[in-house]
Design a protein around this motif. Structure first.
Motif, PDB file in Angstrom:
ATOM      1  N   ASP A 116       4.392   8.830  -3.580  1.00 30.66           N
ATOM      2  CA  ASP A 116       5.408   7.924  -4.119  1.00 30.66           C
ATOM      3  C   ASP A 116       4.966   6.490  -3.840  1.00 30.66           C
ATOM      4  N   LYS A 117       4.421   5.819  -4.853  1.00 33.51           N
ATOM      5  CA  LYS A 117       3.845   4.483  -4.648  1.00 33.51           C
ATOM      6  C   LYS A 117       4.898   3.437  -4.296  1.00 33.51           C
ATOM      7  N   SER A 118       6.178   3.744  -4.555  1.00 33.05           N
ATOM      8  CA  SER A 118       7.224   2.782  -4.190  1.00 33.05           C
ATOM      9  C   SER A 118       7.365   2.644  -2.676  1.00 33.05           C
ATOM     10  N   LYS A 119       6.786   3.599  -1.929  1.00 32.70           N
ATOM     11  CA  LYS A 119       6.830   3.527  -0.461  1.00 32.70           C
ATOM     12  C   LYS A 119       5.730   2.631   0.113  1.00 32.70           C
ATOM     13  N   LEU A 120       4.810   2.183  -0.714  1.00 35.83           N
ATOM     14  CA  LEU A 120       3.677   1.400  -0.239  1.00 35.83           C
ATOM     15  C   LEU A 120       3.944  -0.092  -0.395  1.00 35.83           C
ATOM     16  N   ASP A 121       3.587  -0.849   0.636  1.00 32.12           N
ATOM     17  CA  ASP A 121       3.615  -2.300   0.539  1.00 32.12           C
ATOM     18  C   ASP A 121       2.416  -2.860   1.285  1.00 32.12           C
ATOM     19  N   ASP A 122       2.348  -4.173   1.404  1.00 30.31           N
ATOM     20  CA  ASP A 122       1.170  -4.797   2.013  1.00 30.31           C
ATOM     21  C   ASP A 122       1.001  -4.431   3.483  1.00 30.31           C
TER      22      ASP A 122
END
Length: 210
Positions: A113-119
């Motif tokens: 789930d790419k929405s869980k990724l941040d910088d």
């Protein structure tokens, strides 16, 4: 269970020495971001767990062998794989830095789930987590991580033993509880419920360790 009491902010001064921290207190991810010392630490429900200064050479070889398999399989697929050091934050409700009390650095994690990724890493449970056991791991630490991964809904949790050259897989069932696999060892292959068609030969993980 009572919510951890956050450590009061002392003018947001950076902490440069691990020994300047009172390990008996509870801390949040906001505090964690303010720590500039070299020591690697994780937070579990506000409590500090100090990590080994550097993993052993064999630990790193196992990690690389596993990573190669995941990277090759996931090429062109939506899921991403990351290796430590990589912060995974586990929010209970609010995702605000001051409200997150558990921050772990799994040896390897797969996030679909790419929405869980941040910088800054991942916020929320990865789909798959791999922990490679080291002699320095304590039973308390291992139990706490197991409970965190289960509570927050990690779908698959691999425990890799370098001493036994084995892998045990916990899979989350429909009741939100981990079910253990049998223990896989040399000459065997494992598959993943999270990654259909993925197959890993344990000889490729442990076979060339010197």
């Amino acid at each position: 269970m009572n919510k951890p009491v956050p450590y009061p902010d002392l003018h947001d001064e950076p902490v440069r020495e691990f020994n300047d921290i009172d390990v008996s207190l509870n801390y949040s991810y906001a505090n964690y971001l303010n720590w500039l010392f070299q020591d690697r630490v994780e937070l579990i429900k506000g409590k500090i767990f100090k990590m080994s200064p550097a993993p052993s050479r064999v630990h790193q070889e196992i990690s690389i062998n596993l990573l190669k398999s995941f990277i090759n399989f996931l090429d062109g697929k939506p899921c991403k794989v990351y290796s430590a050091p990589f912060d995974v934050r586990f929010p209970k409700e609010s995702k605000a830095d001051q409200d997150v009390y558990t921050v772990l650095q799994p040896d390897i994690c797969v996030i679909c789930d790419k929405s869980k990724l941040d910088d800054r890493g991942c916020i929320g449970a990865p789909d798959l987590v791999v922990e490679i056991l080291s002699p320095g791991n304590t039973k308390v630490e291992l139990l706490n991580k197991y409970q965190v991964y289960q509570e927050f809904g990690v779908k698959e949790y691999w425990v890799v033993s370098q001493s036994d050259q084995s892998i045990l897989i916990y899979t989350l069932n429909e009741y939100g509880k981990f079910q253990p696999s049998k223990i896989f060892t040399l000459s065997e292959k494992i598959t993943s419920s999270v990654l259909p068609a993925f197959e890993l030969a344990l000889d490729d993980v442990f076979g060339n360790l010197d």
